[in-house]
Design an enzyme around this catalytic site. Structure first.
Site, PDB file in Angstrom:
ATOM      1  N   GLY A   1      92.856  53.555 122.246  1.00 28.75           N
ATOM      2  CA  GLY A   1      93.045  52.107 122.213  1.00 28.75           C
ATOM      3  C   GLY A   1      91.707  51.421 122.389  1.00 28.75           C
ATOM      4  N   SER A   2      91.766  50.198 122.871  1.00 27.84           N
ATOM      5  CA  SER A   2      90.541  49.402 122.937  1.00 27.84           C
ATOM      6  C   SER A   2      89.654  49.810 124.127  1.00 27.84           C
ATOM      7  CB  SER A   2      90.905  47.922 123.058  1.00 27.84           C
ATOM      8  OG  SER A   2      91.585  47.714 124.275  1.00 27.84           O
ATOM      9  N   THR A   3      88.392  49.478 124.023  1.00 24.95           N
ATOM     10  CA  THR A   3      87.454  49.764 125.113  1.00 24.95           C
ATOM     11  C   THR A   3      87.840  48.968 126.362  1.00 24.95           C
ATOM     12  OG1 THR A   3      85.716  50.239 123.519  1.00 24.95           O
ATOM     13  CG2 THR A   3      84.993  49.699 125.741  1.00 24.95           C
ATOM     14  N   ALA A   4      88.311  47.738 126.167  1.00 25.49           N
ATOM     15  CA  ALA A   4      88.699  46.911 127.325  1.00 25.49           C
ATOM     16  C   ALA A   4      89.813  47.585 128.121  1.00 25.49           C
ATOM     17  CB  ALA A   4      89.147  45.530 126.845  1.00 25.49           C
ATOM     18  N   THR A   5      90.817  48.107 127.419  1.00 22.81           N
ATOM     19  CA  THR A   5      91.909  48.797 128.127  1.00 22.81           C
ATOM     20  C   THR A   5      91.398  50.107 128.726  1.00 22.81           C
ATOM     21  OG1 THR A   5      93.501  47.824 126.613  1.00 22.81           O
ATOM     22  CG2 THR A   5      94.254  49.699 127.895  1.00 22.81           C
ATOM     23  N   GLY A   6      90.526  50.779 127.996  1.00 23.35           N
ATOM     24  CA  GLY A   6      89.975  52.048 128.489  1.00 23.35           C
ATOM     25  C   GLY A   6      89.295  51.896 129.839  1.00 23.35           C
TER      26      GLY A   6
ATOM     27  N   GLU B   1      89.658  57.737 123.710  1.00 24.62           N
ATOM     28  CA  GLU B   1      89.320  57.439 122.307  1.00 24.62           C
ATOM     29  C   GLU B   1      89.384  55.924 122.161  1.00 24.62           C
ATOM     30  OE1 GLU B   1      88.216  59.360 120.094  1.00 24.62           O
ATOM     31  OE2 GLU B   1      88.872  61.388 120.585  1.00 24.62           O
TER      32      GLU B   1
ATOM     33  N   CYS C   1      90.322  53.125 113.571  1.00 24.63           N
ATOM     34  CA  CYS C   1      89.248  53.143 114.573  1.00 24.63           C
ATOM     35  C   CYS C   1      87.935  53.568 113.948  1.00 24.63           C
ATOM     36  CB  CYS C   1      89.623  54.079 115.716  1.00 24.63           C
ATOM     37  SG  CYS C   1      90.061  55.716 115.157  1.00 24.63           S
TER      38      CYS C   1
HETATM   39  P1  NAD Z   1      95.037  48.286 123.253  1.00 24.26           P
HETATM   40  O1  NAD Z   1      93.980  48.843 124.131  1.00 24.26           O
HETATM   41  O2  NAD Z   1      95.364  46.853 123.340  1.00 24.26           O
HETATM   42  O3  NAD Z   1      96.417  49.056 123.484  1.00 24.26           O
HETATM   43  C1  NAD Z   1      96.519  50.464 123.361  1.00 24.26           C
HETATM   44  C2  NAD Z   1      97.627  50.977 124.264  1.00 24.26           C
HETATM   45  O4  NAD Z   1      97.262  50.756 125.631  1.00 24.26           O
HETATM   46  C3  NAD Z   1      98.969  50.287 124.065  1.00 24.26           C
HETATM   47  O5  NAD Z   1      99.991  51.259 124.145  1.00 24.26           O
HETATM   48  C4  NAD Z   1      99.031  49.321 125.251  1.00 24.26           C
HETATM   49  O6  NAD Z   1     100.341  48.987 125.653  1.00 24.26           O
HETATM   50  C5  NAD Z   1      98.337  50.144 126.317  1.00 24.26           C
HETATM   51  N1  NAD Z   1      97.779  49.362 127.432  1.00 24.26           N
HETATM   52  C6  NAD Z   1      97.378  48.060 127.438  1.00 24.26           C
HETATM   53  N2  NAD Z   1      96.893  47.727 128.659  1.00 24.26           N
HETATM   54  C7  NAD Z   1      96.976  48.853 129.431  1.00 24.26           C
HETATM   55  C8  NAD Z   1      96.609  49.161 130.773  1.00 24.26           C
HETATM   56  N3  NAD Z   1      96.054  48.251 131.582  1.00 24.26           N
HETATM   57  N4  NAD Z   1      96.811  50.415 131.226  1.00 24.26           N
HETATM   58  C9  NAD Z   1      97.332  51.367 130.416  1.00 24.26           C
HETATM   59  N5  NAD Z   1      97.715  51.134 129.138  1.00 24.26           N
HETATM   60  C10 NAD Z   1      97.534  49.892 128.641  1.00 24.26           C
HETATM   61  O7  NAD Z   1      94.611  48.695 121.760  1.00 24.26           O
HETATM   62  P2  NAD Z   1      95.347  48.305 120.399  1.00 24.26           P
HETATM   63  O8  NAD Z   1      95.068  46.856 120.091  1.00 24.26           O
HETATM   64  O9  NAD Z   1      96.753  48.785 120.428  1.00 24.26           O
HETATM   65  O10 NAD Z   1      94.556  49.226 119.360  1.00 24.26           O
HETATM   66  C11 NAD Z   1      93.404  48.838 118.697  1.00 24.26           C
HETATM   67  C12 NAD Z   1      92.196  49.441 119.386  1.00 24.26           C
HETATM   68  O11 NAD Z   1      92.331  50.868 119.450  1.00 24.26           O
HETATM   69  C13 NAD Z   1      90.917  49.206 118.626  1.00 24.26           C
HETATM   70  O12 NAD Z   1      89.892  48.868 119.538  1.00 24.26           O
HETATM   71  C14 NAD Z   1      90.619  50.564 117.989  1.00 24.26           C
HETATM   72  O13 NAD Z   1      89.271  50.797 117.691  1.00 24.26           O
HETATM   73  C15 NAD Z   1      91.128  51.493 119.021  1.00 24.26           C
HETATM   74  N6  NAD Z   1      91.403  52.810 118.442  1.00 24.26           N
HETATM   75  C16 NAD Z   1      90.567  53.851 118.751  1.00 24.26           C
HETATM   76  C17 NAD Z   1      90.785  55.107 118.171  1.00 24.26           C
HETATM   77  C18 NAD Z   1      89.885  56.275 118.469  1.00 24.26           C
HETATM   78  O14 NAD Z   1      90.228  57.398 118.102  1.00 24.26           O
HETATM   79  N7  NAD Z   1      88.760  56.087 119.130  1.00 24.26           N
HETATM   80  C19 NAD Z   1      91.860  55.292 117.301  1.00 24.26           C
HETATM   81  C20 NAD Z   1      92.685  54.202 117.005  1.00 24.26           C
HETATM   82  C21 NAD Z   1      92.445  52.964 117.596  1.00 24.26           C
END
Ligand code: NAD
Length: 469
Positions: A221-226, A243, A277
């Site tokens: 997911g996103s870097t902010a959530t990571g 990731e 991504c």
């Molecule tokens: P996101 O971070 O908003 O959400 C991803 C997941 O995290 C969702 O299931 C969400 O419900 C969950 N989440 C949100 N807040 C959380 C928290 N505080 N604790 C735990 N889980 C939480 O990302 P998105 O908008 O769904 O996806 C797009 C992003 O994902 C883009 O930045 C993209 O680059 C990235 N991405 C990375 C890869 C990779 O392999 N590096 C692959 C696909 C997407």
């Protein structure tokens, strides 16, 4: 689950809290998905914990057999799964989209079944004998985004199960049906409790990552959530694979053939309508061939059909959600205001149904422009002109993310020299975004850490143990 209707029936909520999921192409409801609370998360964890010892006690060959049978089950339900994926994500059925994603999920399960981590002999010198084993961790928590919801779920589930872990997976709140449907199909063959799904948003995700029951969190997911997940998992010393977001650069060298590279550059950038991504998100092109490359890519963009996800002719679809659509629209508008040139696309129809944004090529753009330096994650590609490769490399490496990158040119040795200087987890030459189940994949800098795929990926969902003596 032979039909779309049967598959949907298996995953729609019949009681409890629900959330209505809209199709991004039509803005019409697909159905009501379940919405789980922390008590349901605890119940899923309990099922996964109960199932784990017996699953880990199976032989490697027995678990491989389950993964192959899971792949068979996906193939048997391939068309209903693709129909659901197309509706929920908006990705078209054809091209490298919904049917491709379902097929790739089955293939990935088979490829993961075919791999294992060998026991390594570390020292055997007559005095000391030591071996390195990899053991299951226990219960893995998997958290996925909305862009490749079946593929990424498979990337998290397959290696975790392969080595003897059980899984609780939380799909994105934007695409819960894709995760639920994939699990429903796989669970036709897996023992009870081995694979469990919970549906919720970031609040439920945060409850997962703070829960000590998980020995490992696989997050995409996103870097902010990571960064939030790293913080919340700290107290439990939970193992993490991160990731995260990217903003992949591509450098086109002066000796590239514009006509030859244009198609692969376009699809490297617009795979899944740019919502990938490791898609190419900013392109640096040498001055000598800049105009020809821009024109050739624009021609491909004009001929790529965008439309309803169920229309067999579509190759590009809508943006999956309005929030992401607004990010793309805002960044393109800022680029135009700064004087950049929209070669094709831009100007979305304000009265259109669905979250469609035209495939947009933006030329003559400043390397510092927000459309270049921020992850727009949609169907837009800014193309920056350079004349000195040192400038191109400096701009490409300037960002704090580094997932993928690519170099395009006719002389492989020259391209390789540039590739070696790019700061990214994967650098492709004359292609972008290709992944393979035997080739490890992961990010650098704020694109995360830990690797997926191949033997490295299996090690990442295992705990190393040394046997000394
Ligand atoms: P996101 O971070 O908003 O959400 C991803 C997941 O995290 C969702 O299931 C969400 O419900 C969950 N989440 C949100 N807040 C959380 C928290 N505080 N604790 C735990 N889980 C939480 O990302 P998105 O908008 O769904 O996806 C797009 C992003 O994902 C883009 O930045 C993209 O680059 C990235 N991405 C990375 C890869 C990779 O392999 N590096 C692959 C696909 C997407």
């Amino acid at each position: 689950m032979q039909t779309y209707e049967e598959l949907l029936d298996a995953v729609v909520a019949t009681d409890g809290d629900t959330v209505t999921i809209l199709a991004p192409a039509t803005e019409q409801p697909i159905g009501d998905a379940p919405w789980h609370d922390e008590a349901e998360l605890e119940a899923a964890i309990a099922r996964a914990q109960a199932a784990q010892p017996a699953w880990a006690a199976l032989s490697s060959a027995e678990r491989a057999d389950y993964l192959n049978r899971a792949a068979d089950a996906i193939e048997a339900a391939a068309e209903p799964l693709a129909q659901l994926l197309a509706r929920e994500v908006g990705k078209p059925l054809g091209g490298a989209n919904a049917r491709f994603e379902v097929g790739a999920s089955a293939n990935w399960l088979r490829a993961t079944a075919a791999q294992e981590v060998p026991v390594e002999t570390l020292v055997d010198d007559g005095e000391t004998y030591a071996e390195l084993h990899y053991r299951p961790i226990g219960v893995v928590g998997a958290i996925t985004p909305w862009n490749w919801p079946m593929m990424i779920a498979t990337w998290q589930i397959a290696p975790s199960l392969r080595v003897g872990n059980t899984v609780v997976i939380k799909p994105s709140e934007y695409t819960p049906f894709s995760g639920l449907a994939l699990a429903a199909v796989i669970n036709q063959v897996l023992p009870e409790g081995v694979l469990n799904v919970v549906v919720g948003d970031g609040e439920l995700g945060a409850a997962m990552t703070a829960n000590p029951a998980f020995g490992k969190i696989m997050f995409t997911g996103s870097t902010a959530t990571g960064t939030k997940i790293i913080e919340s998992s700290a107290a439990n010393i939970t193992r993490l694979t991160m990731e995260l977001g990217g903003n992949d650069a591509g450098i086109v060298l002066a000796d590239a053939d514009p006509q030859q590279v244009a198609g692969d550059i376009f699809w490297g950038a617009f795979l899944n309508t740019g919502q990938t991504c490791a898609a190419l998100k900013r392109l640096y092109v040498h001055d000598d061939i800049y105009d020809q490359v821009v024109d050739a890519i624009a021609q491909v963009a004009k001929s790529a059909p965008m439309g309803d996800s169920l229309d067999e002719d579509s190759l590009l679809g809508p943006v999956q959600n309005k929030r992401q659509w607004k990010i793309v629209d805002t960044l393109v508008k800022l680029a135009v205001e700064s004087g950049a040139r929209v070669v094709v696309g831009g100007n979305p129809d304000p009265d259109a149904t669905g979250y469609f944004y035209p495939a947009t090529i933006v030329a003559d753009i400043d390397p510092e422009n927000a459309l270049v330096v921020e992850e727009q994650f949609g169907p837009a590609l800014p193309i920056v002109r350079y004349s000195d490769i040192e400038d191109a490399l400096r701009w490409a490496n300037a960002l704090d993310v580094g997932l993928g990158a690519s170099v395009w040119g006719s002389d492989r040795a020259e391209a390789l020299k540039v590739a070696e200087r790019m700061e990214a987890g994967t650098v492709w030459i004359n292609k972008h975004g290709a992944v393979h189940p035997f080739i490890p994949f992961g990010g650098t800098k704020r694109s995360g850490y830990g690797m997926e795929f191949g033997v490295e990926g299996l090690k990442a969902v295992s705990v190393p143990q040394v046997i000394n003596g």
